[in-house]
Structure formats: C-alpha cells, structure tokens
Design a protein around this motif. Structure first.
Motif, PDB file in Angstrom:
ATOM      1  N   ASP A 274      42.337  45.352  42.846  1.00 36.84           N
ATOM      2  CA  ASP A 274      41.084  45.566  41.145  1.00 36.84           C
ATOM      3  C   ASP A 274      41.806  43.732  40.620  1.00 36.84           C
ATOM      4  O   ASP A 274      40.236  44.233  38.885  1.00 36.84           O
ATOM      5  CB  ASP A 274      41.634  46.602  40.588  1.00 36.84           C
ATOM      6  CG  ASP A 274      42.271  47.935  40.653  1.00 36.84           C
ATOM      7  OD1 ASP A 274      41.197  48.562  41.367  1.00 36.84           O
ATOM      8  OD2 ASP A 274      42.530  48.208  40.903  1.00 36.84           O
ATOM      9  N   ALA A 275      42.145  43.045  40.902  1.00 36.98           N
ATOM     10  CA  ALA A 275      41.958  41.290  39.834  1.00 36.98           C
ATOM     11  C   ALA A 275      40.969  40.822  40.708  1.00 36.98           C
ATOM     12  O   ALA A 275      41.598  40.724  42.169  1.00 36.98           O
ATOM     13  CB  ALA A 275      43.291  41.395  39.646  1.00 36.98           C
ATOM     14  N   TRP A 276      40.356  39.866  40.135  1.00 34.91           N
ATOM     15  CA  TRP A 276      39.337  38.853  40.548  1.00 34.91           C
ATOM     16  C   TRP A 276      39.090  37.616  40.087  1.00 34.91           C
ATOM     17  O   TRP A 276      38.629  37.716  38.875  1.00 34.91           O
ATOM     18  CB  TRP A 276      37.827  39.802  40.422  1.00 34.91           C
ATOM     19  CG  TRP A 276      37.812  40.718  41.866  1.00 34.91           C
ATOM     20  CD1 TRP A 276      38.723  41.839  41.263  1.00 34.91           C
ATOM     21  CD2 TRP A 276      37.319  40.791  42.942  1.00 34.91           C
ATOM     22  NE1 TRP A 276      38.176  42.852  42.888  1.00 34.91           N
ATOM     23  CE2 TRP A 276      38.040  42.013  44.016  1.00 34.91           C
ATOM     24  CE3 TRP A 276      37.440  39.779  43.909  1.00 34.91           C
ATOM     25  CZ2 TRP A 276      37.888  42.370  45.145  1.00 34.91           C
ATOM     26  CZ3 TRP A 276      36.971  39.751  45.363  1.00 34.91           C
ATOM     27  CH2 TRP A 276      37.028  41.837  46.016  1.00 34.91           C
ATOM     28  N   ASN A 277      39.261  36.290  40.348  1.00 35.31           N
ATOM     29  CA  ASN A 277      39.013  35.547  39.620  1.00 35.31           C
ATOM     30  C   ASN A 277      37.258  35.338  39.932  1.00 35.31           C
ATOM     31  O   ASN A 277      37.231  34.885  41.613  1.00 35.31           O
ATOM     32  CB  ASN A 277      39.533  34.324  40.454  1.00 35.31           C
ATOM     33  CG  ASN A 277      41.104  34.110  39.388  1.00 35.31           C
ATOM     34  OD1 ASN A 277      41.447  34.653  38.319  1.00 35.31           O
ATOM     35  ND2 ASN A 277      42.551  33.527  40.146  1.00 35.31           N
ATOM     36  N   ILE A 278      36.569  34.663  39.624  1.00 32.93           N
ATOM     37  CA  ILE A 278      35.276  34.045  40.157  1.00 32.93           C
ATOM     38  C   ILE A 278      34.563  33.118  39.752  1.00 32.93           C
ATOM     39  O   ILE A 278      34.612  32.542  38.286  1.00 32.93           O
ATOM     40  CB  ILE A 278      33.671  35.423  39.321  1.00 32.93           C
ATOM     41  CG1 ILE A 278      34.411  37.125  39.650  1.00 32.93           C
ATOM     42  CG2 ILE A 278      32.605  34.792  40.108  1.00 32.93           C
ATOM     43  CD1 ILE A 278      34.341  37.177  40.972  1.00 32.93           C
ATOM     44  N   ASN A 279      34.473  32.700  40.826  1.00 31.21           N
ATOM     45  CA  ASN A 279      34.658  30.714  40.600  1.00 31.21           C
ATOM     46  C   ASN A 279      32.382  30.319  39.874  1.00 31.21           C
ATOM     47  O   ASN A 279      31.987  31.097  40.595  1.00 31.21           O
ATOM     48  CB  ASN A 279      34.935  29.609  42.093  1.00 31.21           C
ATOM     49  CG  ASN A 279      36.055  30.247  42.130  1.00 31.21           C
ATOM     50  OD1 ASN A 279      36.147  29.679  41.016  1.00 31.21           O
ATOM     51  ND2 ASN A 279      36.288  30.303  43.533  1.00 31.21           N
ATOM     52  N   VAL A 280      32.108  29.729  39.162  1.00 29.12           N
ATOM     53  CA  VAL A 280      30.866  29.557  38.580  1.00 29.12           C
ATOM     54  C   VAL A 280      31.000  28.358  38.867  1.00 29.12           C
ATOM     55  O   VAL A 280      31.912  27.733  38.260  1.00 29.12           O
ATOM     56  CB  VAL A 280      30.748  30.599  37.039  1.00 29.12           C
ATOM     57  CG1 VAL A 280      31.236  32.392  37.480  1.00 29.12           C
ATOM     58  CG2 VAL A 280      31.632  30.634  36.209  1.00 29.12           C
TER      59      VAL A 280
END
Length: 314
Positions: A274-280
């Motif tokens: 349920d936890a995410w890191n999204i690299n942009v």
C-alpha cells in the motif's frame, strides 16, 4: 524567496498590472501563483497561456489563483458540505484550460498560502482546500506536505476488472501501440507499463500520445517502469514520465503518480503493498493507500513544495 522587480509578459491585460505573483514548484512541476483574497482578479485563458509561456512570460506548467471559496460557484457548492474549505485552488493548465485538480499544485498552493500569511499551519496541522476535484485535506509534515487525494476509480471499470487493461496508447518512440489502464483521481489518467528504463527514455513526449478509447474529457498519459524487484522493505517503487493534458511533458505530476501506483498495484495483485515511491524526472513523491472516511479506499500523496521567486506584473 528572490524578489523580481517586474515582469511584462506580452499581451497581458492592463487590469493585471501591479498584480503580485510567486513562482513555485513541487518536484519540478512548476506554477505561477497569484493571491486574490478579495476575489477581484479574473484571469482568462489567454492571459494564463501568456503568463505561463516560458519564453515570453513567467513560465509554468499552470497558473494557480488563491481565492476564497465563497467567490466561485464551485467553491460555494463545496462550502455547503465543507464550511471549513475557506480557500479554493483555482487552477488552469499552461494552455489556459481548466483542470480539476493537481496533486503537486495543491501542496505548492498551501505552501504559498502560508508564505503569503493567508493561513497559519504549524507542522502536523491540516487544512481543507477546495478544488474542482472536490475538497482535499493537506497536512504539513515538517518541510513537506501530504494530501488526501480522495478515492480513486477506474474510468472504464468493466474493462479494467475483466482484462486489467482498457485502452491502447500510441506514442512517438514506441514501435507499436501499448495496452493501458485508465484511472480517475478526480482528473483522468491513462497508465502504460513499459519493460525497461531505456524504453522509457526513448519515448518522445513532445506531442500528445494517442489514446483509444480516450476518456470523455481527454486524459493525462503516464509511462511507467516498475522496479525489479518491485518491492523493498514493504514499499513498491516505479519510475514515471508523463504527458499532461493541456501542458505537454512535465517533470512531475502528482495525480499521475497516484494513478500510476493504482495501476501497478492492480497489475501486481493482492500481495502488492500500500506504500509506493514514484520516481519522476523532478524527484520522488510518496503514494499511500488507506481506508477513507467515506468507506472507499483513498490515496495520499506526499512530497515537497518550494517557492522560488516573486515579482510584480508590469
């Protein structure tokens, strides 16, 4: 904050002369911000496009006007059920078109309200903000901000449930159309999974990708590469680029990061976190899923907000 003396964008209406502005960004997603506590400044689509022009104006992915909710019909409607949503984020894309919501923008918006002395929000405090995508609750977490983005939903729910994909996307740099999943975060998104970072880098987003079928009001398109391994210490990771409706490619998109996490978690199945890191391209934003007060699953977006400059329109 660096104070500019004056900025004179071409074709700016004389009614805007003397108007103070700030420039801010959230992980590189940048905005022109204007405070309008008396609700007297009407900035039309053409003026927004001029102000957001990176060569002849101030430059930005969009323009945000901070205005009390009571001065807008959309805000008055929200006040009927959320009387504490005093401030409304009147947001337009860089081409002047209206947008329902911007996840990076609402963080920068609250940071701007604090910097302008329009609100007092200590660390740990929360603030309800009116948007065209509904009321959003923003919590100040030290130097960053976390936003309850509200519930997510599939735009074409029957197709998504049956096939996990509901559309095809063609883009310059991709040899064949790719299957995608369309997700609403209060605004529309279409998420495409790619296999390799090299493929992501080769995708050219100078022009809008073609989406079939396209959601009724158009769509933002996210191209994502899940990490391998996908999950580390209970947190999922993915890398994303985005073409925003009415803007073009941006360094970050908050609602797009949320939609990307929705899609990847859906594809990964019930064991997905349920936890995410999204690299942009502009940095990293955090996305979390949690049970909302309305009985639906909500999405939280977290990340920084920065004011970099200010000035006066001449």
């Amino acid at each position: 904050m660096n104070e500019a003396l004056a900025v004179t964008p071409e074709r700016t209406d004389s009614k805007l002369r003397g108007l103070r502005f700030s420039k801010g960004h959230g992980t590189g997603n940048d905005f022109v911000l204007v405070a309008d506590p008396s609700g007297v400044h009407t900035i039309d689509a053409g003026q927004v496009a001029t102000l957001c022009d990176r060569h002849r104006g101030i430059g930005g992915d969009g323009l945000i006007r901070a205005v009390p909710s009571r001065f807008l019909p959309e805000g008055q409607e929200l006040l009927a059920t959320s009387p504490d949503a005093e401030w409304f984020m009147d947001y337009r894309n860089g081409d002047g078109s209206l947008s329902e919501m911007c996840g990076n923008g609402v963080r920068v918006f609250v940071h701007f309200l604090i910097a302008e002395g329009l609100v007092d929000l200590p660390a740990g405090g929360s603030l309800n903000i009116g948007t065209r995508g509904g009321v959003k609750t923003v919590v100040r977490t030290g130097d960053d901000y976390a936003v309850d983005m509200g519930p997510w939903e599939f735009i074409f729910p029957g197709e998504a449930a049956a096939k996990a994909m509901d559309s095809l996307v063609s883009a310059d740099g991709l040899e064949v159309p790719r299957p995608a999943l369309s997700v609403s975060m209060g605004n529309p998104h279409t998420v495409v999974a790619l296999a390799e970072l090299s493929e992501l880098e080769a995708t050219r987003l100078f022009t809008a990708p073609d989406v079939d079928p396209v959601p009724a009001n158009g769509t933002n398109v996210e191209f994502v590469v899940p990490a391998d391994p996908l999950v580390h210490d209970g947190v999922g990771t993915a890398t994303m680029r985005v073409h925003e409706r009415g803007v073009g490619e941006t360094l970050s998109c908050g609602t797009g990061a949320c939609a990307a996490a929705v899609a990847i978690r859906h594809w990964a199945g019930t064991a997905a976190p349920d936890a995410w890191n999204i690299n942009v391209p502009g940095g990293v934003v955090g996305v979390k899923f949690f049970p909302g007060p309305d009985g639906r699953e909500h999405v939280e977006l977290s990340g920084p907000a920065v004011i970099v400059a200010g000035g006066t329109l001449s």
